[in-house]
Every structure is written in structure tokens, then in C-alpha cells.
Design an enzyme around this catalytic site. Structure first.
Site, PDB file in Angstrom:
ATOM      1  N   HIS A  88     115.102  -5.775 -11.165  1.00  6.98           N
ATOM      2  CA  HIS A  88     116.058  -5.973 -12.286  1.00  6.98           C
ATOM      3  C   HIS A  88     114.352  -5.401 -13.623  1.00  6.98           C
ATOM      4  O   HIS A  88     113.933  -5.706 -13.044  1.00  6.98           O
ATOM      5  CB  HIS A  88     115.811  -7.122 -12.463  1.00  6.98           C
ATOM      6  CG  HIS A  88     116.404  -7.541 -10.876  1.00  6.98           C
ATOM      7  ND1 HIS A  88     115.972  -8.448  -9.669  1.00  6.98           N
ATOM      8  CD2 HIS A  88     118.122  -8.249 -10.776  1.00  6.98           C
ATOM      9  CE1 HIS A  88     116.752  -8.463  -9.280  1.00  6.98           C
ATOM     10  NE2 HIS A  88     117.861  -8.842 -10.024  1.00  6.98           N
ATOM     11  N   LYS A 127     119.403  -2.884  -4.422  1.00  3.72           N
ATOM     12  CA  LYS A 127     120.042  -3.278  -5.894  1.00  3.72           C
ATOM     13  C   LYS A 127     119.519  -3.045  -6.736  1.00  3.72           C
ATOM     14  O   LYS A 127     118.254  -3.150  -7.079  1.00  3.72           O
ATOM     15  CB  LYS A 127     120.054  -5.169  -5.850  1.00  3.72           C
ATOM     16  CG  LYS A 127     120.583  -5.624  -7.275  1.00  3.72           C
ATOM     17  CD  LYS A 127     120.636  -7.581  -7.237  1.00  3.72           C
ATOM     18  CE  LYS A 127     121.154  -7.695  -8.063  1.00  3.72           C
ATOM     19  NZ  LYS A 127     120.977  -8.983  -8.237  1.00  3.72           N
TER      20      LYS A 127
END
Ligand code: NAP
Length: 582
Positions: free
Chosen positions: A142, A168
């Protein structure tokens, strides 16, 4: 690798994140997420795990979950809230893997494997002793600030981690263009991948995840419960954007402007696509604009040309709003070395072959010729882009919509005196379109120089307008015109001048019966102008009528289907009514 429990191999899942404070409350949120149509929930255990006993509670929470889940305990160093030590987190992971009812996924940050080099082998050992239902790992990265400069290095590192079953990648999109990179990451994935653009520019990556084969997308239960900026609500994802029907071929439309967050257009156009059974989705597409007009133009140009150059996006049409309507015309002119033809009635064709001085790379020039219609060229403002198989057309549906409202109210455009209040983008477009239709237009503006500039522009058009545009001051409004059109922002319920009437209150009783008052501003409730006009019994035209007509014309131009104008009007009215009071 196969992922246990997926409903069908190609389907993109919806996951609702739940920030867990209390297990009981989290379970009822999960039940609500399931009822609303979510496939998974993500239990964010960041603030729930603080000691060994809370691990027990987390295992029970997962076991009692009414819907398959992801267990995540995001540390502060990755943008989460977990402040405890890594050994407790590691114990949580091991216990979840060994649980009788484990989560479907455990999300662990890529950085955790760098911080704790033994982590991968610890998890591998735990998995070796687990049963068939063992969770699979989402390994995530992230950046809440920007696109990480070392993105490629991090992706290579992700790919080395054998234990990862899902990748992700989430970072704050700096502009719409970052979505294209996220789509590219999905297209070149070597494992199921979640690619998310955070923030308002990233909505596209979330809604279009099924188009590019994303493993899942995140949606919030309600506006106030988002766990990352830009997350849509599950209702919007399913009902507004019809997420379940989005597929690789779905056509993409949207509204370009700054800001566009509260635009009615996504509601109106998506309802029309659904009604007409068209495989298409319509998105808000923010393109930032600041004080510097050159910078705003550069952003529009770079973004549109990149979006149009991406064949797998299937971008088919755009509505363009403030402040990019003029920029769109400039861009259309720049895409061609040939000046627009001057005919008023026919679309002018701009040749699309690369100009001698320009280069033809995607970032500077699109592959297809651009056609700019005569009205947009004359008014120097356009609100519609349509992608055709062999060209791109730039048109203006605002002015024809306004003129058709006036025509329907009985105004003889070719022989009428009409006052337009406001010489901004809409005022200028309407003044020139009305003069082109033969009207004698008085154009009033607070900043009188702007009205003079429009009048001069109208007077120098070739061929000349059959009518005319005369600049006047706001206190020189005539008393006996056939129609008065408000094209200022006065009366806008969400603006600072919601209660202001562009005409003097004392002037309205003087207007003869049969006079038409037209407020282009559309507002929740009645605008001050139309309230006064209705009291006097004058003929009133609402801005929403113009808005729906211009939207219907766009829909028809894009799809070649008749527009469900009644439905579009009802959706727009309901949406306006549901807006909070300013
Ligand atoms: P714009 O280019 O920003 O122009 C704003 C206009 O409002 C200018 O004439 C400006 O005068 C005037 N104005 C702003 N504050 C004022 C004040 N306090 N007193 C007097 N005049 C003031 O905006 P636009 O694109 O033309 O849009 C104008 C309005 O049209 C919008 O509010 C929007 O609601 C409406 N609109 C409706 C539709 C529809 O489909 N119904 C479509 C587009 C727009 P100065 O030049 O002196 O600043």
C-alpha cells in the site's frame, strides 16, 4: 493457482472491510454486508488484537462469520492501526491457519516478509500442518500518498514470494492515468491480483476491476465506514454501476470535470443504460484544474489522449463539464492541422493526419481524426465527446437542449428579443446559439467586459449570425423581452448565492404575461428566479429540463438508441431531492 471457494473462475468478488472493535457488532455488520450482496468481508483486526486473549476472540469471530472472510491486522507502518509487536501478529497468523474454521484469506504485507525474514518459512510450516481449508495468503503493498517510485521492484519481490496466492497492489492514484497502469498490472498478472487506485482518481480501478480480471474489489457498507479513500459503497457498486454485469467488453462512458463527485450524470446515464439493456457503465472522471489554465488544459489533454489510446478500456463517450468545455474545443482544434469549417449547420471535419509540426505519439495526438461540430467551434465550448469506429466527434448538446426548451415554451427564436444573464461558459454558448437562430440577444454580466468579449466574438463569426448579441450591464435589463435566461450561478442550492435572484425582484411584476423565465441552474427545490416567476404566473422553464434534454441527446448520440428521457428526468429529480441541504 486456484483459489478455494470462488463462485466462478472469472468472477470478481466484492469484499466489505469491517474495522473490528467489538466482535458482536462486527458479526452484525458482516450479516448486513452479506444481505447487501457482498461475497466476502475483511475483518480488520488492527485495533482488536492487543494480547493473547484477543487472538482467541478473533478465531471465534472468524468461525462465526456469516460469510467467507479475509483476516487482516494492518500495522501502523503500512497505514493501519495495529501498534503491537510482530511476534503477537505472527501468533495470530499461525493460530488462524490452524483453526478449525479458518478465514478464506489472510492478508499480510509484503514489507512484513522483509522485516521478518523467517516469516515465510514459519507460515509455510503452519500451512503444512493445516487441513484442506487452510487459508490462502493475500500479500499486499500500500501507498496512501502516491504511486510508489519503486513499484516495479516491489512487484518483482511479490512475484518471488511463493507463499502469496493473491497479490494486492494499492496506491493513491495521482490522476485518472494511474488507473491505466493498474489495469496493465491486472492484464500481466501471474497470480490472482487486486489492483486498487485509492482516492477520488482511483474509483475507475475499483468499479472496472471485473473488466480487467481483478480478483476482488473493496466496497464500504456506508459512506462513513470506508477504510480507504475513494472506496465506493456496496449499494453504489451494485445498483449505480451494476458491477455484476461489468465484463471485458463493457463500454465505458463518464463525466469529465472538476469537481464531478456530486454530478447527477452517473445516476441518469447508468439508469438509461440499464433501461435500454446496454452493456455500458458511466463513471465520474475527475480531471484536476487549478488556477493555471495552461496546466488545466495539459491535464485534460494528457488524460483524454491516454484514455482514448487504450483499446481494452473501450471508452466510447464523455460528457464534459466545468471547467473543461473550452479545453475540449482547444484539444479538438489541436488534434488537427486544419481550421474548422465555418458552416453553421454541418459538422466540420478536422483532418486527423499528423500535422507537420506535431508528433503522433498517443500522448500528443490520437490515432483517429477529430470532428468538431459547428456550434462548438462557434461558441468555443463543447460538452460531448463520442468515439466512432473511424473518428472522434466533439459536439455541444447544452445549447440545442436549451433552445428546444424555449421552442416548446412557445418562444419564436428567429424573431425574439431574449435576455441572457451571465456571460460565463453557458451564457456565451446560449447567446451565440440564440443569435445563430436569429434572436436579438441582450447579454448581461456582472463583469461587463466578459459580455463585450462574447458580443465581439459573435460579431466576428463567419458566416455571420442572423441575429445579434448586445452587451448590457446588470442594471440595464429590458422590460419586454420574450424570454429571460439565467446563466449565472445565482440560485444554485449548493452554492454561496442560493437565495439570490439574478433579476431584480421589483422587475418581475413588470414583465408582461406570457414572458418566459428560464433558469439553467438546477437546484434542490425552486430557484429564487422561478419562484418569483411562478408567483407572477409567468411561463417557467427549469434547468433540470435542459439538463435532461442534453443528457438524452448525449445518450442517443452515443448509443443510437432512443433515450428514455422520462426515466432520466425522474432519476435526476429524485437524486436532486435526496441531496443534503447546503
Ligand atoms: P461559469 O463559466 O463559471 O460562469 C458563471 C457566471 O455566473 C458568470 O457569468 C459569472 O459572472 C456569474 N456569477 C457568478 N457569481 C455571481 C454573482 N455573485 N453575481 C452575479 N453574477 C455572478 O459557469 P457556467 O459553466 O457558465 O455555468 C453557469 C450556470 O449554468 C451553473 O451554475 C450551472 O448551474 C448552470 N448549468 C446548467 C446546465 C443545465 O443543463 N441546466 C448545464 C451547465 C450549466 P462573472 O463573469 O462576473 O464572474
Amino acid at each position: 493457482p486456484t483459489i478455494a471457494g470462488r463462485k466462478s473462475p472469472g468472477m470478481t468478488l466484492i469484499a466489505v472491510p469491517i474495522m473490528v472493535q467489538d466482535a458482536h457488532a462486527a458479526l452484525s455488520e458482516a450479516a448486513l454486508a452479506k444481505d447487501l450482496g457482498s461475497d466476502l468481508v475483511e475483518y480488520r483486526l488492527d485495533e482488536f488484537i492487543s494480547e493473547a486473549e484477543s487472538i482467541e476472540a478473533a478465531i471465534s469471530l472468524v468461525a462465526d462469520s456469516p460469510i467467507p472472510c479475509i483476516a487482516t491486522c494492518r500495522p501502523t507502518w503500512e497505514g493501519g492501526h495495529y501498534e503491537g509487536d510482530e511476534s503477537l501478529r505472527q501468533e495470530l497468523f499461525e493460530r488462524l491457519i490452524a483453526a478449525d474454521h479458518p478465514p478464506r484469506h489472510i492478508d499480510i504485507e509484503l514489507a512484513a516478509f522483509d522485516r521478518t525474514p523467517a516469516l515465510e518459512s514459519v507460515l509455510r510450516d503452519a500451512l503444512a500442518n493445516a487441513g484442506d481449508l487452510a487459508p490462502s495468503f493475500i500479500v499486499s503493498m500500500h501507498d496512501f500518498e502516491t504511486r510508489p517510485a519503486d513499484l516495479t521492484r516491489r512487484i518483482l519481490r511479490l512475484r518471488e514470494l511463493d507463499i502469496a496466492r493473491v497479490h494486492k497492489i494499492a496506491y493513491r492514484a495521482r490522476s485518472l492515468r494511474d488507473n491505466l497502469e493498474l489495469f496493465e498490472l491486472l492484464a500481466t498478472r501471474d497470480k490472482p491480483t487486486i489492483a486498487v487506485g485509492m482516492g477520488e482518481f482511483g474509483l475507475m480501478s475499483r468499479v472496472l476491476a471485473p473488466k480487467f480480471g481483478g480478483y476482488l474489489t473493496f466496497a464500504s457498507l456506508r459512506e462513513s465506514s470506508t477504510t480507504a479513500p475513494g472506496q465506493p459503497t456496496i449499494r453504489d457498486l451494485l445498483d449505480l454501476y451494476r458491477f455484476r454485469s461489468i465484463n471485458a467488453k463493457t463500454q465505458v462512458f463518464g463525466v469529465v470535470g472538476w469537481p464531478v463527485t456530486h454530478s447527477l450524470s452517473p445516476h441518469v446515464h447508468n439508469a438509461a443504460f440499464e433501461h435500454a439493456n446496454i452493456d455500458a457503465v458511466y463513471l465520474p472522471l475527475p480531471i484536476a484544474a487549478g488556477e493555471d489554465p495552461d496546466q488545466s488544459y495539459a491535464s485534460l489533454k494528457a488524460t483524454l489522449l491516454d484514455l482514448l489510446a487504450n483499446p481494452s478500456l473501450h471508452l466510447q463517450g464523455l460528457s464534459v463539464t466545468l471547467p473543461h468545455k473550452e479545453n475540449l474545443v482547444t484539444l479538438a482544434r489541436e488534434q488537427s492541422p486544419v481550421a474548422p469549417a465555418s458552416s453553421r449547420s454541418h459538422e466540420s471535419v478536422l483532418a486527423g493526419t499528423p500535422s507537420a509540426e506535431g508528433d503522433s505519439s498517443a500522448a500528443t495526438k490520437s490515432q483517429r481524426p477529430w470532428h468538431l461540430d459547428a456550434l462548438s467551434a462557434r461558441a468555443n465550448a463543447a460538452n460531448t465527446l463520442t468515439v466512432h469506429p473511424d473518428h472522434i466527434s466533439i459536439t455541444n448538446t447544452d445549447a440545442p437542449a436549451a433552445l428546444s426548451c424555449l421552442h416548446e415554451a412557445g418562444v419564436e427564436l428567429a424573431s425574439s428579443n431574449i435576455t441572457v444573464l451571465g456571460a460565463g461558459g453557458v451564457g456565451r454558448t446560449l447567446a451565440i446559439a440564440l443569435a445563430d437562430a436569429g434572436a436579438q440577444v441582450s447579454l448581461a454580466n456582472r463583469t461587463i467586459e466578459r459580455a463585450h468579449a462574447v458580443a465581439n466574438a459573435a460579431a466576428s463569426l463567419d458566416p455571420p449570425c442572423p441575429g445579434s448579441v448586445h452587451p448590457i450591464a446588470m442594471d440595464e435589463i429590458p422590460n419586454n423581452d420574450a424570454a429571460y435566461i439565467n446563466a449565472t450561478s445565482l440560485g444554485l442550492s449548493s452554492g454561496p448565492n442560493a437565495d439570490k435572484n439574478p433579476l431584480e425582484e421589483s422587475q418581475i411584476p413588470e414583465l408582461p404575461p406570457g414572458t418566459v423565465l428560464f433558469d439553467t441552474v438546477y437546484s434542490k427545490g425552486q430557484t429564487p428566479l422561478l419562484e418569483a416567476g411562478n408567483k407572477r404566473g409567468l411561463r417557467c422553464i427549469k434547468g433540470l429540463d435542459m439538463f435532461v434534454r442534453q443528457a438524452a441527446a448525449q445518450f442517443q448520440g452515443w448509443t443510437k438508441h432512443p433515450a428514455p428521457a422520462g426515466l432520466m428526468g425522474r432519476v435526476a429529480t429524485e437524486r436532486l431531492a435526496s441531496e443534503p441541504d447546503a
